[in-house]
Design a protein around this motif. Structure first.
Motif, short mmCIF file in Angstrom:
data_model
loop_
_atom_site.label_atom_id
_atom_site.label_comp_id
_atom_site.label_asym_id
_atom_site.label_seq_id
_atom_site.Cartn_x
_atom_site.Cartn_y
_atom_site.Cartn_z
N LEU A 1 -35.38 0.26 5.55
CA LEU A 1 -36.69 0.11 4.93
C LEU A 1 -37.47 1.42 4.94
N GLU A 2 -37.37 2.15 6.05
CA GLU A 2 -38.06 3.43 6.14
C GLU A 2 -37.47 4.44 5.16
N ALA A 3 -36.14 4.44 5.02
CA ALA A 3 -35.50 5.34 4.05
C ALA A 3 -35.96 5.02 2.64
N GLU A 4 -36.07 3.72 2.33
CA GLU A 4 -36.55 3.31 1.00
C GLU A 4 -37.97 3.80 0.78
N ARG A 5 -38.82 3.65 1.80
CA ARG A 5 -40.20 4.12 1.67
C ARG A 5 -40.25 5.61 1.40
N GLN B 1 -29.06 7.45 2.99
CA GLN B 1 -29.45 6.32 3.83
C GLN B 1 -29.78 5.08 3.01
N THR B 2 -30.44 5.25 1.88
CA THR B 2 -30.83 4.08 1.09
C THR B 2 -29.63 3.30 0.59
N SER B 3 -28.48 3.97 0.43
CA SER B 3 -27.27 3.29 -0.01
C SER B 3 -26.38 2.86 1.15
N VAL B 4 -26.27 3.69 2.17
CA VAL B 4 -25.32 3.43 3.25
C VAL B 4 -25.85 2.40 4.24
N ALA C 1 -45.93 1.12 -6.78
CA ALA C 1 -47.09 0.67 -6.01
C ALA C 1 -46.83 -0.68 -5.36
N LEU C 2 -46.22 -1.61 -6.09
CA LEU C 2 -45.91 -2.92 -5.53
C LEU C 2 -44.82 -2.82 -4.47
N GLY C 3 -43.80 -2.01 -4.75
CA GLY C 3 -42.72 -1.84 -3.79
C GLY C 3 -43.21 -1.27 -2.47
N LEU C 4 -44.04 -0.25 -2.54
CA LEU C 4 -44.57 0.37 -1.32
C LEU C 4 -45.47 -0.59 -0.56
#
Length: 296
Positions: free
Chosen positions: A144-148, A169-172, A65-68
């Motif tokens: 950031l979008e991939a993380e979301r 994507q989150t890693s690359v 929740a905090l991350g998002l």
């Protein structure tokens, strides 16, 4: 800024996050004539970006929740615009809502993000640095979008290949951002050294986090490759998923792919630095992270 950590282990993780970003930049950076001040700013920018990416990922995994909410705020503040025109000092921290501003990890993450933006504009200032800043902005928006999407999964994101692509994507993407910062090049031929190293670390990350991700229902390409049933964040069986992994050959295949990408990425590193001090340091970090004893 003065920061007090809970224990030495936490402080060490922060130091390693900064150091790995710096070492990666040293490996990928070409030989070029820039001022010592610009070089120092770029190094700090790469180090702070790597640490910031890791902190955001940890916040999203530990407290989704905090991350998002932090990701939402960064998007609302026009992250790409912040790479074009610098923010006022403390802008991000000044608008954090109470749940974020009172959380030590979230507040520290915001400080690191602001440090990254500040040093980005010092390392690539004015109109002459605009193209690099724009490219960094575009790449980091994708990251950031991939993380979301990796945290806030929905029906739009149900197919296995889509989930694997997002996991990649989150890693690359962070490696591609650091590569852009380190090289300062307007365009880099694909596949780049940063991309190859990122794909190696993507596989290594998912192998290292396999058991934890299975228990948490987190996105993990190894689990996705091995699991026969449709994946669901709300109805996952971690034990059953791990049993499928163990009875398959996906771990061995993923390890081979990681080694191949790592070798190719080091070979593609600029100026033949794969066998240099930077290359050896990069491998030392990889060995430490994967808990492998170095050979040779």
């Amino acid at each position: 800024m003065e920061v007090e950590f809970d224990d030495e282990q936490t402080a060490m993780r922060i130091e390693l996050g900064l150091a790995f970003g710096s070492v990666t930049a040293s490996l990928l950076a070409p030989s070029r004539q820039i001022s010592p001040g610009q070089a120092a700013a770029i190094e700090v920018s790469c180090a702070s970006f790597n640490l910031g990416a890791g902190l955001i990922d940890g916040l999203c995994d530990g407290t989704p929740a905090l991350g998002l909410e932090l990701l939402r705020i960064l998007q609302a503040l026009d992250w790409a615009g912040a790479t074009r025109d610098p923010w006022q000092v403390g802008r991000l921290r000044s608008i954090l809502p109470t749940p974020l501003s009172t959380d030590p990890t979230a507040d520290f993450t915001a400080r690191i993000i602001e440090t990254f933006l500040e040093t980005l504009h010092v390392g690539y200032p004015g109109d002459e640095g605009a193209r690099v800043r724009d490219r960094v902005g575009a790449l980091s928006v994708e990251a950031l979008e991939a993380e979301r999407r990796s945290v806030q999964r929905s029906s739009e994101f149900a197919a296995r290949d889509q989930m694997i692509a997002c996991s990649r994507q989150t890693s690359v993407m962070p490696f591609q951002v650091i590569e852009q910062l380190a090289t300062g090049a307007p365009a880099i031929a694909s596949p780049t050294a940063g991309m190859l190293l990122g794909e190696a670390m993507w596989r290594i990350d998912d192998l290292v986090d396999l058991a934890q991700d299975a228990g948490d229902g987190a996105l993990n390409s190894v689990l996705l490759d091995a699991t026969s049933k449709p994946w669901s964040a709300s109805a996952h069986d971690g034990v059953a998923a791990l049993e499928e992994v163990i009875t398959s050959d996906v771990i061995a295949l993923t390890a081979v792919e990681a080694a191949e990408r790592l070798e190719a990425g080091l070979a593609a590193a600029s100026d033949g630095k794969a066998d240099s001090k930077a290359g050896r340091l990069f491998l030392a970090f990889v060995h430490r992270y994967a808990q492998l004893a170095p050979t040779g």
